[in-house]
Design an enzyme around this catalytic site. Structure first.
Site, PDB file in Angstrom:
ATOM      1  N   ASP A   1     -34.365  63.504 -40.699  1.00 57.18           N
ATOM      2  CA  ASP A   1     -33.397  62.798 -39.857  1.00 57.18           C
ATOM      3  C   ASP A   1     -34.000  62.275 -38.552  1.00 57.18           C
ATOM      4  OD1 ASP A   1     -33.609  65.310 -38.758  1.00 57.18           O
ATOM      5  OD2 ASP A   1     -31.459  65.756 -38.751  1.00 57.18           O
ATOM      6  N   ARG A   2     -35.207  62.728 -38.203  1.00 55.04           N
ATOM      7  CA  ARG A   2     -35.822  62.236 -36.962  1.00 55.04           C
ATOM      8  C   ARG A   2     -36.864  61.171 -37.252  1.00 55.04           C
ATOM      9  NH1 ARG A   2     -36.557  67.085 -32.648  1.00 55.04           N
ATOM     10  NH2 ARG A   2     -34.582  68.120 -33.083  1.00 55.04           N
TER      11      ARG A   2
ATOM     12  N   SER B   1     -34.735  71.925 -39.995  1.00 53.74           N
ATOM     13  CA  SER B   1     -35.271  70.689 -39.431  1.00 53.74           C
ATOM     14  C   SER B   1     -36.772  70.779 -39.188  1.00 53.74           C
ATOM     15  CB  SER B   1     -34.514  70.331 -38.164  1.00 53.74           C
ATOM     16  OG  SER B   1     -34.835  69.033 -37.764  1.00 53.74           O
ATOM     17  N   HIS B   2     -37.185  70.612 -37.936  1.00 51.44           N
ATOM     18  CA  HIS B   2     -38.619  70.547 -37.622  1.00 51.44           C
ATOM     19  C   HIS B   2     -39.224  71.927 -37.383  1.00 51.44           C
ATOM     20  CE1 HIS B   2     -36.161  70.618 -34.110  1.00 51.44           C
ATOM     21  NE2 HIS B   2     -37.143  71.264 -33.505  1.00 51.44           N
TER      22      HIS B   2
ATOM     23  N   LYS C   1     -28.290  61.435 -38.292  1.00 55.26           N
ATOM     24  CA  LYS C   1     -29.374  60.575 -37.868  1.00 55.26           C
ATOM     25  C   LYS C   1     -30.293  60.351 -39.060  1.00 55.26           C
ATOM     26  CE  LYS C   1     -31.740  64.401 -35.488  1.00 55.26           C
ATOM     27  NZ  LYS C   1     -30.765  65.452 -35.162  1.00 55.26           N
TER      28      LYS C   1
ATOM     29  N   ASP D   1     -36.518  67.612 -42.190  1.00 50.70           N
ATOM     30  CA  ASP D   1     -35.396  67.238 -43.053  1.00 50.70           C
ATOM     31  C   ASP D   1     -35.111  65.737 -43.048  1.00 50.70           C
ATOM     32  OD1 ASP D   1     -34.540  67.487 -40.392  1.00 50.70           O
ATOM     33  OD2 ASP D   1     -32.470  67.840 -40.992  1.00 50.70           O
TER      34      ASP D   1
ATOM     35  N   ASP E   1     -39.322  64.092 -39.532  1.00 44.84           N
ATOM     36  CA  ASP E   1     -39.369  65.546 -39.374  1.00 44.84           C
ATOM     37  C   ASP E   1     -39.082  66.280 -40.688  1.00 44.84           C
ATOM     38  OD1 ASP E   1     -36.639  65.013 -39.535  1.00 44.84           O
ATOM     39  OD2 ASP E   1     -36.116  66.690 -38.229  1.00 44.84           O
TER      40      ASP E   1
HETATM   41  C1  VG1 Z   1     -32.319  69.613 -30.687  1.00 43.19           C
HETATM   42  C2  VG1 Z   1     -32.234  68.256 -30.022  1.00 43.19           C
HETATM   43  C3  VG1 Z   1     -30.910  67.598 -30.355  1.00 43.19           C
HETATM   44  C4  VG1 Z   1     -30.763  67.507 -31.882  1.00 43.19           C
HETATM   45  C5  VG1 Z   1     -30.923  68.884 -32.504  1.00 43.19           C
HETATM   46  C6  VG1 Z   1     -30.907  68.844 -34.017  1.00 43.19           C
HETATM   47  O1  VG1 Z   1     -31.284  70.439 -30.210  1.00 43.19           O
HETATM   48  O2  VG1 Z   1     -32.401  68.365 -28.625  1.00 43.19           O
HETATM   49  O3  VG1 Z   1     -30.855  66.330 -29.750  1.00 43.19           O
HETATM   50  O4  VG1 Z   1     -29.510  66.982 -32.223  1.00 43.19           O
HETATM   51  O5  VG1 Z   1     -32.164  69.458 -32.099  1.00 43.19           O
HETATM   52  O6  VG1 Z   1     -31.908  68.015 -34.522  1.00 43.19           O
HETATM   53  P1  VG1 Z   1     -31.487  71.534 -29.057  1.00 43.19           P
HETATM   54  O7  VG1 Z   1     -30.159  72.231 -28.921  1.00 43.19           O
HETATM   55  O8  VG1 Z   1     -32.602  72.403 -29.500  1.00 43.19           O
HETATM   56  O9  VG1 Z   1     -31.882  70.755 -27.835  1.00 43.19           O
HETATM   57  V1  VG1 Z   1     -32.550  68.328 -36.047  1.00 43.19           V
HETATM   58  O10 VG1 Z   1     -33.569  67.093 -36.439  1.00 43.19           O
HETATM   59  O11 VG1 Z   1     -33.327  69.805 -35.631  1.00 43.19           O
HETATM   60  O12 VG1 Z   1     -31.288  68.610 -37.053  1.00 43.19           O
HETATM   61 CO    CO Z   2     -34.128  67.227 -38.331  1.00 44.40          CO
END
Ligand code: VG1
Ligand code: CO
Length: 543
Positions: free
Chosen positions: A281-282, A113-114, A376, A279, A277
């Site tokens: 999804d954000r 992801s990010h 998302k 990937d 972000d």
């Molecule tokens: C974080 C966010 C959560 C989100 C997850 C994956 O998780 O708080 O809301 O679903 O990232 O997002 P955590 O456990 O670090 O709080 V993504 O865009 O990284 O797949």
């Molecule tokens: Co993401």
């Protein structure tokens, strides 16, 4: 071609976290590491002789190498075919759509992801089930169990597949199809939104800036915003995917998307701006000199969904993760539709969407989505906003302020304390747990504690229970403080403090969130003894 059985030894590792397994690239590069995890995934599946696997990632460092390995393992494990995005690219929402559209036996998405990318940074891998959504806890747990006892994995030695050329390659009883990673997804978007209205908006000179943050959404944004909707080419920034994400941290928030934020608050600001972000999804939504909190964004999309062709029939319900503000709850109440509160992570929304209990859902962490896929979806959220702006003919700021005037404002902020030694972070959480039973009734200035708990969730569809999902302190006035440890980091621990205060008084709506939440911030530090336990004076990221 022969299946090779490679002897390996179990790796006792942590369970996949909020969103799959995330580790340093160097860890994934260790002998057998990636293979052990992929074999553990395959060992939980019933692979039939016509099963197809969707495969793609966010384009980060190690993506292409991992894809070649996974193709060889899929072939050896009995898949008939792998659908892979050209260049190894599939955004998370696009992968979810491909799984659903082509009815594949789920998919493997390569992304952290990010989190930053590069040889010394992060890599990640997750399995999504045939409904297109992240594997639920019972599946991630069985993958973890398999990984503890694994003795062998299977590979078929195949020549490397040319990932850059669209087309079908046949091997003996197995094939790989390199597909356009954008087209199916863009077609889906075009079927959901009023593209003609958005096109008119742009042709009337409405200005937009989209920041792909050097990550996966670049090609998607180009196809949608420029090619199909006619925005001028300079509307895009950082829209070429780079293996290192340009050395940045592709997290669309006010801290990490600072280049875009500067533009939005500068002279010559565009009327609309957004970022996505790693990937895809954000999303972060901005108007001219104006930031929309993700919790408000979810509420506003819900309140205006009838303006979007895909939701003209109305919403069956909405859902938000527990730490997300209650702004959407107020909209649901007015619309007289159900509103669900789930633990953090998209995997908890899947059952609700499959059972048609909710249409829209979202998280405070810049994630919004609907039942069009089971992830998302960043660009979907951007298109929601563009569609709403086109229909209402109002600025982003005017739309948000009108929403606050109607529903009141859920003032909201999240404070992250990153890279804390695990023992110190655990000490903070333990301290909170030992005292939360004695808190109800106590007063902190004008705030009186009503209820405290460690959030647990019973899935209304399959009855599964998830405990320990964050400590909630609820105040009589409707304000809240939530404490949670992150489940996506790869270094130390991150403590997240989520702060929310409901403000019905419109004369207070101009206040900056940090100012409006000032007292709550002090209470959160006092209750958690965070400074005392960690030595940290201030959060690393405020969103
Ligand atoms: C974080 C966010 C959560 C989100 C997850 C994956 O998780 O708080 O809301 O679903 O990232 O997002 P955590 O456990 O670090 O709080 V993504 O865009 O990284 O797949
Ligand atoms: Co993401």
């Amino acid at each position: 071609m022969q299946v090779r059985l490679v002897n390996t030894s179990p790796f006792l590792d942590q369970k996949p976290g909020t969103s799959g397994l995330r580790k340093k690239v160097k860890v994934f590069q260790k002998t057998h590491y990636l293979e052990n995890f992929v074999q553990s995934i395959f060992d939980t599946l019933e692979i039939a002789n016509n099963s197809v696997l969707t495969l793609g990632g966010d384009g980060r460092y190690f993506n292409a190498q991992a894809i070649q390995v996974i193709i060889q393992m899929a072939a050896a494990n009995g898949f008939a075919k792998v659908l892979v995005g050209q260049g190894g690219i599939l955004s998370t929402p696009a992968a979810s759509h491909i799984i659903r559209k082509y009815h594949t036996l789920g998919g493997i998405i390569l992304s952290a992801s990010h989190n930053p990318a590069g040889p010394d940074e992060d890599f990640g891998i997750k399995y999504n089930t045939p409904n297109g959504g992240p594997a639920p806890e019972k599946i991630t747990e069985s993958i973890f169990e398999k990984s503890k006892t694994i003795q062998q994995y299977k590979l078929l030695s195949l020549p490397a597949v040319d990932l850059n050329t669209i087309g079908l390659t046949h091997f003996d009883g197995f094939s790989v199809e390199v597909i356009d990673p954008v087209r199916d997804y863009a077609d889906l978007m075009e079927s959901m939104f009023d593209f003609a209205a958005i096109r008119n908006l742009f042709s009337d000179g409405f200005s937009i800036k989209f920041d792909g943050m050097h990550a996966v959404t670049g090609p998607y944004a180009r196809e949608l915003l420029i090619n199909r909707l006619g925005a001028p080419a300079h509307s895009l920034m950082n829209c070429v995917v780079s293996e290192t994400f340009g050395g940045g941290h592709p997290d669309p928030n006010l801290t990490y998307a600072d280049a875009l934020v500067k533009i939005v608050y500068g002279t010559d600001a565009p009327e609309f701006a957004a970022a996505s972000d790693g990937d895809g999804d954000r999303n972060m939504i901005l108007g001219k000199g104006f930031f929309v909190t993700p919790s408000d964004s979810l509420a506003i999309i819900a309140a205006n969904a009838h303006l979007i062709p895909a939701y003209q029939q109305g919403l069956s319900g909405v859902a938000r993760s527990m730490p997300t503000s209650g702004a959407v709850d107020r909209v649901a109440q007015k619309m007289n539709i159900p509103c669900f509160e789930t633990p953090t992570g998209w995997k908890f929304f899947g059952n609700l969407m499959d059972a048609n209990k909710v249409t829209l859902c979202g998280e405070e962490s810049f994630g919004t989505g609907s039942n069009h896929v089971r992830e998302k979806d960043g660009l979907w959220a951007v298109l929601c906003w563009l569609n709403i702006v086109a229909a209402k003919k109002q600025s982003v700021e005017a739309i948000v302020k009108a929403h606050w005037a109607e529903y009141g404002r859920n003032v909201y902020s999240r404070h992250d304390f990153e890279g804390i030694p695990t023992e110190q972070a655990n000490a903070v959480m333990t301290h909170l747990k030992t005292q939360f039973k004695s808190l109800p009734g106590r007063e902190f200035g004008r705030y009186q504690v009503a209820q405290c708990d460690d959030f647990s969730y019973v899935d209304p569809v399959d009855g599964s229970v998830s405990t320990g999902q964050g400590i909630r302190i609820l105040f009589e006035c409707g304000s809240r403080i939530v404490f949670r440890l992150s489940g996506t980091g790869t270094e130390g621990a991150t403590i997240r403090i989520y702060l929310e205060a409901y403000e019905p008084d419109t004369t207070q709506h101009h206040l900056d969130a940090q100012v409006a939440l000032g007292e709550m911030i002090q209470i959160s530090l006092q209750l958690s003894q965070l400074k005392e336990n960690t030595g940290r004076e201030a959060p690393t990221v405020i969103t």
